[in-house]
Write a protein that holds these residues in place. Structure first.
Motif, PDB file in Angstrom:
ATOM      1  N   ALA A  59       0.818  -1.215   0.000  1.00  0.00           N
ATOM      2  CA  ALA A  59       0.000   0.000   0.000  1.00  0.00           C
ATOM      3  C   ALA A  59       0.854   1.269   0.000  1.00  0.00           C
ATOM      4  CB  ALA A  59      -0.940  -0.007   1.202  1.00  0.00           C
ATOM      5  N   GLY A  60       2.180   1.103  -0.090  1.00  0.00           N
ATOM      6  CA  GLY A  60       3.075   2.256  -0.147  1.00  0.00           C
ATOM      7  C   GLY A  60       3.510   2.792   1.200  1.00  0.00           C
ATOM      8  N   GLY A  61       3.303   2.013   2.261  1.00  0.00           N
ATOM      9  CA  GLY A  61       3.650   2.467   3.597  1.00  0.00           C
ATOM     10  C   GLY A  61       5.086   2.219   3.979  1.00  0.00           C
ATOM     11  N   VAL A  62       5.468   2.794   5.105  1.00  0.00           N
ATOM     12  CA  VAL A  62       6.790   2.602   5.692  1.00  0.00           C
ATOM     13  C   VAL A  62       6.671   1.514   6.747  1.00  0.00           C
ATOM     14  CG1 VAL A  62       8.625   3.670   7.064  1.00  0.00           C
ATOM     15  CG2 VAL A  62       7.463   4.991   5.273  1.00  0.00           C
ATOM     16  N   VAL A  63       7.560   0.507   6.658  1.00  0.00           N
ATOM     17  CA  VAL A  63       7.565  -0.606   7.601  1.00  0.00           C
ATOM     18  C   VAL A  63       8.955  -0.718   8.206  1.00  0.00           C
ATOM     19  CG1 VAL A  63       7.282  -3.098   7.912  1.00  0.00           C
ATOM     20  CG2 VAL A  63       5.810  -1.859   6.292  1.00  0.00           C
ATOM     21  N   VAL A  64       9.021  -0.692   9.532  1.00  0.00           N
ATOM     22  CA  VAL A  64      10.265  -0.902  10.260  1.00  0.00           C
ATOM     23  C   VAL A  64      10.168  -2.267  10.926  1.00  0.00           C
ATOM     24  CG1 VAL A  64      11.746  -0.085  12.143  1.00  0.00           C
ATOM     25  CG2 VAL A  64      10.568   1.572  10.665  1.00  0.00           C
ATOM     26  N   SER A  65      11.182  -3.102  10.697  1.00  0.00           N
ATOM     27  CA  SER A  65      11.189  -4.435  11.278  1.00  0.00           C
ATOM     28  C   SER A  65      12.367  -4.569  12.238  1.00  0.00           C
ATOM     29  CB  SER A  65      11.289  -5.494  10.173  1.00  0.00           C
ATOM     30  OG  SER A  65      11.253  -6.787  10.718  1.00  0.00           O
ATOM     31  N   ILE A  66      12.056  -4.812  13.507  1.00  0.00           N
ATOM     32  CA  ILE A  66      13.083  -5.042  14.523  1.00  0.00           C
ATOM     33  C   ILE A  66      13.162  -6.549  14.713  1.00  0.00           C
ATOM     34  CG2 ILE A  66      13.840  -4.585  16.880  1.00  0.00           C
ATOM     35  CD1 ILE A  66      11.944  -2.116  16.831  1.00  0.00           C
ATOM     36  N   ILE A  67      14.300  -7.138  14.309  1.00  0.00           N
ATOM     37  CA  ILE A  67      14.418  -8.599  14.365  1.00  0.00           C
ATOM     38  C   ILE A  67      15.366  -9.016  15.488  1.00  0.00           C
ATOM     39  CG2 ILE A  67      13.778  -8.873  11.947  1.00  0.00           C
ATOM     40  CD1 ILE A  67      16.728  -9.286  11.304  1.00  0.00           C
ATOM     41  N   PRO A  68      15.128 -10.207  16.079  1.00  0.00           N
ATOM     42  CA  PRO A  68      15.898 -10.637  17.245  1.00  0.00           C
ATOM     43  C   PRO A  68      17.365 -10.934  16.978  1.00  0.00           C
ATOM     44  CG  PRO A  68      14.020 -12.106  16.850  1.00  0.00           C
ATOM     45  CD  PRO A  68      14.043 -11.109  15.760  1.00  0.00           C
ATOM     46  N   GLY A  69      17.691 -11.409  15.784  1.00  0.00           N
ATOM     47  CA  GLY A  69      19.063 -11.817  15.478  1.00  0.00           C
ATOM     48  C   GLY A  69      19.981 -10.653  15.158  1.00  0.00           C
ATOM     49  N   ALA A  70      21.258 -10.991  14.947  1.00  0.00           N
ATOM     50  CA  ALA A  70      22.271  -9.983  14.651  1.00  0.00           C
ATOM     51  C   ALA A  70      22.500  -9.814  13.151  1.00  0.00           C
ATOM     52  CB  ALA A  70      23.590 -10.353  15.324  1.00  0.00           C
ATOM     53  N   ASP A  71      21.984 -10.731  12.353  1.00  0.00           N
ATOM     54  CA  ASP A  71      22.211 -10.691  10.912  1.00  0.00           C
ATOM     55  C   ASP A  71      20.988 -10.166  10.186  1.00  0.00           C
ATOM     56  OD1 ASP A  71      24.772 -11.849  11.194  1.00  0.00           O
ATOM     57  OD2 ASP A  71      23.860 -13.844  11.308  1.00  0.00           O
ATOM     58  N   SER A  72      21.231  -9.518   9.061  1.00  0.00           N
ATOM     59  CA  SER A  72      20.132  -9.038   8.231  1.00  0.00           C
ATOM     60  C   SER A  72      19.404 -10.231   7.618  1.00  0.00           C
ATOM     61  CB  SER A  72      20.660  -8.133   7.119  1.00  0.00           C
ATOM     62  OG  SER A  72      21.114  -6.919   7.673  1.00  0.00           O
ATOM     63  N   PRO A  73      18.094 -10.100   7.461  1.00  0.00           N
ATOM     64  CA  PRO A  73      17.318 -11.190   6.876  1.00  0.00           C
ATOM     65  C   PRO A  73      17.496 -11.229   5.358  1.00  0.00           C
ATOM     66  CG  PRO A  73      15.897  -9.341   7.318  1.00  0.00           C
ATOM     67  CD  PRO A  73      17.265  -8.973   7.836  1.00  0.00           C
ATOM     68  N   GLU A  74      16.849 -12.204   4.735  1.00  0.00           N
ATOM     69  CA  GLU A  74      16.896 -12.335   3.284  1.00  0.00           C
ATOM     70  C   GLU A  74      16.373 -11.061   2.612  1.00  0.00           C
ATOM     71  OE1 GLU A  74      13.147 -14.294   4.885  1.00  0.00           O
ATOM     72  OE2 GLU A  74      15.248 -14.478   5.391  1.00  0.00           O
ATOM     73  N   PRO A  75      16.769 -10.842   1.357  1.00  0.00           N
ATOM     74  CA  PRO A  75      16.401  -9.603   0.663  1.00  0.00           C
ATOM     75  C   PRO A  75      14.898  -9.383   0.499  1.00  0.00           C
ATOM     76  CG  PRO A  75      18.171 -10.726  -0.506  1.00  0.00           C
ATOM     77  CD  PRO A  75      17.707 -11.648   0.583  1.00  0.00           C
ATOM     78  N   ASP A  76      14.102 -10.434   0.524  1.00  0.00           N
ATOM     79  CA  ASP A  76      12.663 -10.247   0.335  1.00  0.00           C
ATOM     80  C   ASP A  76      11.908  -9.983   1.645  1.00  0.00           C
ATOM     81  OD1 ASP A  76      12.861 -12.808   1.400  1.00  0.00           O
ATOM     82  OD2 ASP A  76      11.321 -13.650   0.092  1.00  0.00           O
ATOM     83  N   TRP A  77      12.642  -9.691   2.709  1.00  0.00           N
ATOM     84  CA  TRP A  77      12.015  -9.384   4.003  1.00  0.00           C
ATOM     85  C   TRP A  77      11.101  -8.180   3.828  1.00  0.00           C
ATOM     86  CZ3 TRP A  77      12.237 -12.591   7.993  1.00  0.00           C
ATOM     87  CH2 TRP A  77      11.834 -12.143   9.260  1.00  0.00           C
ATOM     88  N   PRO A  78       9.859  -8.240   4.294  1.00  0.00           N
ATOM     89  CA  PRO A  78       8.903  -7.157   4.031  1.00  0.00           C
ATOM     90  C   PRO A  78       9.082  -5.951   4.957  1.00  0.00           C
ATOM     91  CG  PRO A  78       7.849  -8.878   5.289  1.00  0.00           C
ATOM     92  CD  PRO A  78       9.243  -9.354   4.989  1.00  0.00           C
ATOM     93  N   ALA A  79      10.105  -5.154   4.668  1.00  0.00           N
ATOM     94  CA  ALA A  79      10.349  -3.977   5.498  1.00  0.00           C
ATOM     95  C   ALA A  79      11.064  -2.906   4.690  1.00  0.00           C
ATOM     96  CB  ALA A  79      11.180  -4.354   6.717  1.00  0.00           C
ATOM     97  N   THR A  80      10.796  -1.667   5.034  1.00  0.00           N
ATOM     98  CA  THR A  80      11.509  -0.532   4.469  1.00  0.00           C
ATOM     99  C   THR A  80      12.848  -0.382   5.184  1.00  0.00           C
ATOM    100  OG1 THR A  80       9.337   0.511   4.232  1.00  0.00           O
ATOM    101  CG2 THR A  80      11.259   1.918   3.908  1.00  0.00           C
ATOM    102  N   VAL A  81      12.821  -0.583   6.503  1.00  0.00           N
ATOM    103  CA  VAL A  81      14.003  -0.496   7.352  1.00  0.00           C
ATOM    104  C   VAL A  81      14.044  -1.750   8.211  1.00  0.00           C
ATOM    105  CG1 VAL A  81      15.118   0.792   9.225  1.00  0.00           C
ATOM    106  CG2 VAL A  81      13.835   2.028   7.460  1.00  0.00           C
ATOM    107  N   VAL A  82      15.215  -2.402   8.275  1.00  0.00           N
ATOM    108  CA  VAL A  82      15.398  -3.577   9.122  1.00  0.00           C
ATOM    109  C   VAL A  82      16.416  -3.230  10.198  1.00  0.00           C
ATOM    110  CG1 VAL A  82      16.180  -5.975   9.233  1.00  0.00           C
ATOM    111  CG2 VAL A  82      14.870  -5.182   7.255  1.00  0.00           C
ATOM    112  N   ILE A  83      16.079  -3.546  11.444  1.00  0.00           N
ATOM    113  CA  ILE A  83      16.991  -3.321  12.559  1.00  0.00           C
ATOM    114  C   ILE A  83      17.289  -4.673  13.203  1.00  0.00           C
ATOM    115  CG2 ILE A  83      17.344  -2.174  14.785  1.00  0.00           C
ATOM    116  CD1 ILE A  83      15.268  -0.061  13.773  1.00  0.00           C
ATOM    117  N   PRO A  84      18.431  -5.297  12.858  1.00  0.00           N
ATOM    118  CA  PRO A  84      18.817  -6.531  13.530  1.00  0.00           C
ATOM    119  C   PRO A  84      19.439  -6.147  14.877  1.00  0.00           C
ATOM    120  CG  PRO A  84      20.068  -6.213  11.475  1.00  0.00           C
ATOM    121  CD  PRO A  84      19.306  -4.955  11.774  1.00  0.00           C
ATOM    122  N   CYS A  85      18.771  -6.473  15.967  1.00  0.00           N
ATOM    123  CA  CYS A  85      19.231  -5.979  17.267  1.00  0.00           C
ATOM    124  C   CYS A  85      20.162  -6.947  17.995  1.00  0.00           C
ATOM    125  CB  CYS A  85      18.046  -5.596  18.143  1.00  0.00           C
ATOM    126  SG  CYS A  85      17.107  -7.002  18.747  1.00  0.00           S
TER     127      CYS A  85
END
Length: 181
Positions: A59-85
């Motif tokens: 829908a054209g929105g901004v999605v921030v994904s905070i993920i539990p691991g230290a590594d970035s997820p696969e490229p098709d992860w549904p997020a505008t911004v990924v924060i591997p914490c």
């Protein structure tokens, strides 16, 4: 120069399986949040939170994904911004604090943890009701007696939009109403 204003942020917490009414409403909620100009915060770890993020992005929105691991997820992860914490389950505190409000869909132990942390930090809770799961009981069984924040149930995206409006999250300042420096 016109000052910019932060978009309100809404966390999507919980779990529901594909094919369930809760899963369908999670997707509809993500899309509605995006169309309303709200930033969606989603860990994308459960089918429900992932479909909310996917539909928000479509829908054209901004999605921030905070993920539990230290590594970035696969490229098709549904997020505008990924924060591997890199914090594992301690990431639940970041999820609870990242939103101006937290939508709760179904849920299991991780969701309960996030809800309790959100409650302790005075974040409004918007539980999906009428679809089963843990969120169904939240309005009658808050985390404790303190009334730290509002619990505003919803059963449709129209009801969700009404609750977001009641929290004042839908009235973004327009640039024409903003005083110049």
């Amino acid at each position: 120069m016109t000052p910019t204003h932060r978009r309100p942020q809404v966390c999507v917490l919980g779990s529901a399986e594909p094919g369930s009414k809760a899963y369908e409403l999670a997707g509809e909620a993500g899309e509605r949040l995006a169309r309303l100009g709200l930033t969606v915060i989603s860990g994308c770890g459960s089918p429900a939170t992932r479909v909310a993020a996917e539909r928000a992005q479509l829908a054209g929105g901004v999605v921030v994904s905070i993920i539990p691991g230290a590594d970035s997820p696969e490229p098709d992860w549904p997020a505008t911004v990924v924060i591997p914490c890199g914090m594992g389950d301690a990431r639940n505190l970041l999820m609870a604090l990242a939103g101006d409000a937290c939508i709760v869909i179904g849920g299991r132990a991780g969701t309960i943890s996030e809800v309790c942390l959100a409650w302790l930090h005075h974040r409004p809770l918007l539980p999906l009701v009428g679809c089963g799961g843990w969120s169904d009981s939240l309005p009658q069984n808050p985390p404790d007696e303190r009334r730290n924040s509002p619990i505003l149930p919803w059963h449709s995206v129209e009801a969700l939009e009404h609750q977001l409006g009641a929290l004042g999250l839908l009235h973004l300042p327009s640039p024409s109403n903003t005083p110049s420096p």
